[in-house]
Structures are given as structure tokens and as C-alpha cells.
Design a protein around this motif. Structure first.
Motif, mmCIF file in Angstrom:
data_model
loop_
_atom_site.group_PDB
_atom_site.id
_atom_site.type_symbol
_atom_site.label_atom_id
_atom_site.label_comp_id
_atom_site.label_asym_id
_atom_site.label_seq_id
_atom_site.Cartn_x
_atom_site.Cartn_y
_atom_site.Cartn_z
ATOM 1 N N HIS A 287 -1.310 11.340 6.095
ATOM 2 C CA HIS A 287 -0.593 10.167 5.978
ATOM 3 C C HIS A 287 -1.619 9.189 5.524
ATOM 4 O O HIS A 287 -1.402 7.948 5.087
ATOM 5 C CB HIS A 287 -0.220 9.490 7.346
ATOM 6 C CG HIS A 287 1.063 10.537 7.887
ATOM 7 N ND1 HIS A 287 2.433 10.143 7.378
ATOM 8 C CD2 HIS A 287 1.021 11.130 8.825
ATOM 9 C CE1 HIS A 287 3.188 10.886 8.261
ATOM 10 N NE2 HIS A 287 2.341 11.519 9.073
ATOM 11 N N VAL B 112 5.951 6.696 8.234
ATOM 12 C CA VAL B 112 6.794 7.699 7.734
ATOM 13 C C VAL B 112 6.559 8.441 6.467
ATOM 14 O O VAL B 112 5.936 7.410 5.307
ATOM 15 C CB VAL B 112 8.105 6.996 7.882
ATOM 16 C CG1 VAL B 112 9.491 8.059 7.322
ATOM 17 C CG2 VAL B 112 8.441 6.629 9.380
ATOM 18 N N ARG B 113 6.647 9.536 6.179
ATOM 19 C CA ARG B 113 6.504 10.279 4.849
ATOM 20 C C ARG B 113 7.712 11.026 4.491
ATOM 21 O O ARG B 113 8.066 11.914 5.105
ATOM 22 C CB ARG B 113 5.199 10.898 4.679
ATOM 23 C CG ARG B 113 4.917 11.489 3.405
ATOM 24 C CD ARG B 113 3.450 12.258 3.293
ATOM 25 N NE ARG B 113 3.182 12.599 2.120
ATOM 26 C CZ ARG B 113 2.671 12.010 0.898
ATOM 27 N NH1 ARG B 113 2.251 10.863 1.149
ATOM 28 N NH2 ARG B 113 2.546 12.513 -0.197
ATOM 29 N N ALA C 115 15.702 4.036 8.890
ATOM 30 C CA ALA C 115 14.253 4.076 9.683
ATOM 31 C C ALA C 115 14.261 2.542 9.705
ATOM 32 O O ALA C 115 14.088 1.668 8.895
ATOM 33 C CB ALA C 115 13.387 4.708 8.918
ATOM 34 N N CYS D 90 10.395 0.785 10.962
ATOM 35 C CA CYS D 90 9.344 1.515 10.890
ATOM 36 C C CYS D 90 8.202 0.451 10.410
ATOM 37 O O CYS D 90 8.620 -0.638 9.990
ATOM 38 C CB CYS D 90 9.223 2.750 10.332
ATOM 39 S SG CYS D 90 9.582 2.653 8.529
ATOM 40 N N ARG E 159 5.745 1.276 8.172
ATOM 41 C CA ARG E 159 5.294 1.608 6.965
ATOM 42 C C ARG E 159 5.761 2.880 6.444
ATOM 43 O O ARG E 159 6.142 3.857 7.153
ATOM 44 C CB ARG E 159 3.950 1.806 6.595
ATOM 45 C CG ARG E 159 2.972 2.846 7.293
ATOM 46 C CD ARG E 159 1.475 2.795 7.019
ATOM 47 N NE ARG E 159 1.207 2.131 5.819
ATOM 48 C CZ ARG E 159 0.775 3.062 4.920
ATOM 49 N NH1 ARG E 159 0.877 4.219 4.888
ATOM 50 N NH2 ARG E 159 0.496 2.356 3.589
ATOM 51 N N ILE E 160 6.231 3.157 5.262
ATOM 52 C CA ILE E 160 7.070 4.341 4.810
ATOM 53 C C ILE E 160 6.372 4.691 3.372
ATOM 54 O O ILE E 160 5.971 3.878 2.314
ATOM 55 C CB ILE E 160 8.538 4.346 4.396
ATOM 56 C CG1 ILE E 160 9.093 5.591 4.345
ATOM 57 C CG2 ILE E 160 8.835 3.130 3.810
ATOM 58 C CD1 ILE E 160 10.744 5.528 4.374
ATOM 59 N N CYS E 161 6.147 5.972 3.172
ATOM 60 C CA CYS E 161 5.504 6.488 1.925
ATOM 61 C C CYS E 161 6.611 7.581 1.362
ATOM 62 O O CYS E 161 7.293 8.343 1.961
ATOM 63 C CB CYS E 161 4.218 7.202 1.926
ATOM 64 S SG CYS E 161 3.810 7.960 0.483
ATOM 65 N N LEU F 209 16.083 0.779 5.065
ATOM 66 C CA LEU F 209 14.942 0.304 5.832
ATOM 67 C C LEU F 209 14.891 -0.962 6.676
ATOM 68 O O LEU F 209 15.069 -2.011 6.171
ATOM 69 C CB LEU F 209 13.787 0.427 4.865
ATOM 70 C CG LEU F 209 13.747 1.592 3.974
ATOM 71 C CD1 LEU F 209 12.503 1.610 2.979
ATOM 72 C CD2 LEU F 209 13.241 3.002 4.718
ATOM 73 N N VAL G 95 11.281 -2.267 7.588
ATOM 74 C CA VAL G 95 10.084 -1.857 7.195
ATOM 75 C C VAL G 95 8.969 -2.915 7.346
ATOM 76 O O VAL G 95 9.196 -4.058 6.534
ATOM 77 C CB VAL G 95 9.677 -1.070 6.076
ATOM 78 C CG1 VAL G 95 10.267 -1.611 4.817
ATOM 79 C CG2 VAL G 95 8.371 -0.332 6.019
ATOM 80 N N PRO H 250 7.062 -0.794 1.070
ATOM 81 C CA PRO H 250 7.270 0.782 0.951
ATOM 82 C C PRO H 250 6.530 1.334 -0.088
ATOM 83 O O PRO H 250 6.464 0.593 -1.471
ATOM 84 C CB PRO H 250 8.896 1.006 0.656
ATOM 85 C CG PRO H 250 9.312 -0.382 1.215
ATOM 86 C CD PRO H 250 8.340 -1.661 1.096
#
Length: 536
Positions: free
Chosen positions: A43, A385-386, A397, A399, A401-403, A414, A416, A420
Motif C-alpha cells: 500500500h 483500501v486498494r 466503502a 475509509c 484512503r483508497i487507491c 465513497l 473517504v 482518492p
């Protein structure tokens, strides 16, 4: 036959006595074993060319000195300081700091003000920047060339081995058997650490009077920063504090700190432990290769998919010993996972097709890989999250952060706290505000520090299409270009998602509505839908 006491003592020498030889790989596994921390490698890698240094510690040593000269405290490195020293845009510097915080061993600190700058320690930052040179393990070559020629929708100069196959094709062709296993990846990470640990130690070291290598030492405080990349586990599960397992700082009194130790001694001790771990992993991989693996059915049953696990090194279940929960190979089914069903705080969902997956628990990390035509509802994720190599997947989600990388025709609903991150070869992605809730959602969000007052779902940060961390050689003359961004979902197409309450979970303050506020245009659309249902 039970091993003799002398044999057991010899086995443990990899931890207790750096001056001794490595343990014999034919002996029973040691009770305390070094592992790489997977999170920084899975990550924490960013495709930012200016952060990839190929000259060992030469440039990084200079950067560290400039940062220390600029920052007021070595433990208070901010994105503005980093942007100035490394000469990168401020949004990329913010991304670096936030990404580093997300892969540190401790839980992300409370930040309720979205304009507040994150801060990191310079020693953690140096290790983080160093591993940007890491190359991921390649997928094994497919024996059936006809399988890999069936590409979707067309071959791209940016496509890697896996992106030439759709997620559905990956499942049907059993290509997932060619993907590196958890054991393969851990061995690869250990080999990288074995090669580069001397450089990493020199980045952490401080100079004292003396000659040669003896003039470079590590204090207990700096030694513990190695916990960013490695940790020890006892009997496959219990984590042991790094300073307590070392022969240099064990039982150190806080009131009388242990004297700094030469990095030469620490390097020798670490290499011995890394080599001991590699010996056992190599033996485990060799044993696995001699066993014929069963062919996985596409329509795997729900119970088989949810209970699947990976057998790991050191004679223990790898998923259990590393606190990983897998949901793998689900096809045409619904799967519910609540807190009591999940071991640890890391979940991996892979190669699921035409299904609905619910992961309703407070977690640190979630990876979704190679899924298609599936809705995946995630609880609260406090670290990262990936989502990678997915096709026609809906992700819901809440969360930190997200990728998103190499995905096609996916929609992300999202809540987030950070922008993102979108990178790689993506097509027709859409983002939308968070659209659901369940009884324990607020409780789970509070537990992992996800804040409902901050939602940056519509502020994606776009990086390049070429990932410098994969091991593929990209076509000569191909320069990187910005990845395709995501568009906002049309408010007329936005709907609330209802989670079935199959588990009567109790909560002191049950969540009764979406904790994230909706933009007015999406609220208006929902009101129209309600009126339509009432009067038709």
C-alpha cells in the motif's frame, strides 16, 4: 521424535546470538521468526519518478540533511517541507505524507480538520523513500499462449501481464494460479531487505567518534524505526516487540537507556535472521512445487471460497499467522463477513465474479483484486483500501484512503477522508458519494478514526499510467501519461443501497442513516425517487 534441548537451542540462535551460524534448515522451525511488514510494499509504493532513487543512499542522505535543516523538529516533517526539499508539487507531497502515515504500524492519528497538515518522523520518511525503488514480483509465465492472447478490450503499450486479461478471464483460465502466492511475495520482500538493509541502517545511523563502521551507531529509538519494515512473531502469531527480541536492547531500562550499538553488529544480526527466514520459506516453496495443485472450479461454492486460506512457512497456516482473512473465488453467491468472522484487521478479496460480498467490520487494510460483475460492501477501513484489476465492480466503502489501479467500468460509492488516488490503465470509472449504512457503522468508523465530516469522494488525485514498481520492461520510447480520471455518477442514477440485516448486531448507539452528508443534487434525486414510489 522430540528434538533434544541442544537442538532446540541451536534452532533459536538466529534470534539470540548473531555471532553463531545460521540454523540448519532441516531442523524444526524457530519459535520466533522475522517477517517483512507487507503493508509498506502493498500500500505504500507511489509512481512518482522524483521519489525513486537508484543511487543507494547518496541522494537520500542529502535530502535528509536538507530536511533536518529546514524542519523545526525531526519528528515534525510536513508536506510543505517535503515539497520544498524534493521539489515536487504540494499535492504530491501531501500524498506522500498521507501514504506514509497509512502504512505505519500504529493507527492513523486523529485529524478532524481536513486542512491540517500531516506530520511524520524523518527516519520513517527516509525508509519510506528508500523502498520506492522496490520492484514487485512478476507473475509466472502462462504455459498456454492462447490464453494470454485473448485480451480485453485491446492490448495497450501500458498493459502488464495481468492487465491483458479481464478478471473473468483470469478466473476461467486459472491464471490466478500463476500469481505470486503470499509465500512467494514474502520471500521476494525478504530478499529485497537482505540486499538493502545495510543502506537502510546507514540512513538511520548517527555518527560518533571512532573509525570506519564503528563510528556509525543506532540508538534504541532509531533502532525501533526498523519496525516500519520488519517484525518478529512468536509461534506464528504473537508479535514480539523489536527492541525486546534484539540482543542489544532487550530489557533496556527507560530511565537508563542502552548505549548505542554499531550498525555493523545490527546488520550482522539482521542478515542472519533474514537468511534464516529465507531458508525456511525456500524449503516451503520447494515442498509446494512437488505437490500437484488441484484445479480450481470457476463455480466454487460459497463455503469453500470463504474458508480458503494459504498454507504458509514455518509449519503454520500463513493466513492465520499473519492475521489475514481471504474471500477468494466466489462465483454467483452472496457472502457476509462480520467482525466475529474475521481474523485480524486485513482482508483480501480476489477473483470473485457475479456476486455480492459484505465485509462489515472495522479493518485496517482491504485489497480487492481481479473481481468482475460484483458488488463489494466494505465496513470502516482506517488505513487503506486498494482496488486493482477489476471490471464492472461496484465498491461501497467508508475509509481513510483508497487507491484505484487498472480498473474498468467500475463505480465507487465513497465516504473517504483523503483524495482518492487513481493510477494505471483505467477506463470509464465513476465515483459517487457513500450510499448505505448498517447498525454498527458509526461505532466501526470511530474505532478506526474514519470521519464522517470529511468526504473527498469527488476530488480524485490522478497519477501516471506506467507503474515503475512493476518488474516489466516497458516499451522503449514510451513516456508516461496521466491516467484516465473518474467522472461523477449522474445524480439521476444514484440510489441508496440497502444492506440486509442478517446479523442482529447490537450497538450502544446504532447507526440509523448514512453518516456522510450528501451533496444537494444527490439528495434531490433521492427525494424524486421517493415521490415516484409513493405516487406510482
Amino acid at each position: 521424535m522430540e528434538p533434544s534441548s541442544s537442538t532446540t537451542a541451536e534452532t533459536l540462535l538466529a534470534v539470540d546470538a548473531p555471532s553463531k551460524s545460521y540454523p540448519n534448515p532441516t531442523l524444526p522451525s524457530p519459535t520466533i521468526v522475522l517477517h517483512p511488514r507487507r503493508e509498506p510494499f502493498e500500500h505504500g509504493l507511489l509512481p512518482i519518478p522524483k521519489l525513486i532513487f537508484t543511487d543507494g543512499t547518496l541522494t537520500l542522505t542529502s535530502i535528509k540533511q536538507k530536511i533536518l535543516n529546514t524542519a523545526t523538529k525531526p519528528s515534525q516533517i510536513t508536506s510543505s517541507v517535503l515539497a520544498e526539499v524534493v521539489d515536487i508539487p504540494i499535492d504530491q507531497a501531501v500524498l506522500v505524507i498521507d501514504t506514509l502515515v497509512s502504512v505505519l504500524p500504529q493507527l492513523s492519528p486523529q485529524r478532524t480538520d481536513e486542512d491540517e497538515e500531516g506530520v511524520v518522523d524523518v527516519n520513517d520518511l527516509m525508509l519510506f523513500l528508500y523502498i520506492q525503488s522496490y520492484k514487485r514480483l512478476l507473475t509466472r509465465t502462462h504455459k498456454d499462449s492462447a490464453t494470454v492472447t485473448d485480451v480485453w478490450p485491446s492490448t495497450s503499450v501500458f498493459d502488464g501481464v495481468l492487465s491483458t486479461l479481464s478478471p473473468l478471464q483470469l478466473v476461467r483460465s486459472n491464471t490466478r494460479r500463476l500469481m505470486p502466492s503470499q509465500v512467494d511475495e514474502e520471500a521476494h520482500q525478504l530478499s529485497y531487505l537482505n540486499k538493502h538493509i545495510a543502506n537502510m541502517l546507514s540512513l538511520l545511523a548517527e555518527s560518533v567518534e571512532g573509525e570506519g563502521d564503528e563510528s556509525m551507531v543506532l540508538s534504541l529509538e532509531r533502532f525501533e524505526h526498523l519496525g516500519f519494515l520488519i517484525h518478529f512473531r512468536e509461534n506464528g502469531s504473537k508479535r514480539v516487540q523489536l527492541s525486546q527480541i534484539s540482543p542489544f536492547f532487550a530489557n533496556s531500562d527507560p530511565d537508563m537507556p542502552a548505549a548505542p550499538v554499531s550498525i555493523t553488529q545490527i546488520h550482522e544480526w539482521l542478515q542472519q535472521n533474514i537468511n534464516a527466514s529465507l531458508d525456511y520459506i525456500t524449503e516451503n516453496i520447494s515442498a509446494k512445487e512437488n505437490i500437484t495443485q488441484p484445479v480450481l472450479d470457476v463455480d466454487v461454492t460459497m463455503s469453500d471460497a470463504c474458508n480458503s486460506h494459504v498454507k504458509g512457512p514455518f509449519g503454520s497456516d500463513h493466513a492465520n499467522s499473519r492475521s489475514l482473512t481471504f474471500v477468494e473465488g466466489v462465483s454467483k453467491a452472496s457472502v457476509f463477513r462480520h467482525g466475529d468472522d474475521i481474523k485480524g484487521s486485513i482482508v483480501k478479496v480476489s477473483h470473485c465474479h457475479d456476486s455480492v460480498i459484505y465485509i462489515l467490520a472495522p479493518l485496517r487494510y482491504v485489497t480487492v483484486y481481479g473481481c468482475s460483475d460484483t458488488t463489494i460492501v466494505l465496513g470502516a477501513i482506517g488505513k487503506a483500501v486498494r482496488i486493482e484489476h477489476c471490471e464492472r465492480v461496484h465498491i461501497i466503502a467508508a475509509c481513510k484512503r483508497i487507491c484505484i489501479a487498472n480498473c474498468r467500468e467500475c463505480i465507487f460509492y465513497l465516504g473517504v477522508n483523503q483524495r482518492p488516488l487513481i493510477l494505471g490503465d483505467n477506463h470509464k470509472l465513476q465515483v459517487a458519494p457513500y450510499n448505505t449504512f448498517y447498525t454498527q457503522l458509526n461505532e466501526h468508523m470511530n474505532e478506526v478514526n474514519v470521519h464522517a465530516t470529511i468526504n473527498k469522494w469527488n476530488e480524485p488525485l490522478i497519477l501516471g499510467m506506467i507503474d515503475p514498481h512493476d518488474s516489466l520492461s516497458h516499451p522503449a520510447g514510451v513516456s508516461d501519461v496521466q491516467a484516465e480520471s473518474a467522472t461523477c455518477l449522474d445524480p439521476e442514477l444514484f440510489t441508496n443501497f440497502l444492506i440486509p440485516n442478517l446479523l442482529k448486531a447490537e450497538s450502544k448507539k446504532p447507526t440509523k442513516e448514512n453518516p456522510f452528508s450528501l451533496p444537494e443534487e444527490y439528495n434531490t434525486s433521492l427525494r424524486k425517487q421517493v415521490r415516484h414510489l409513493l405516487f406510482h
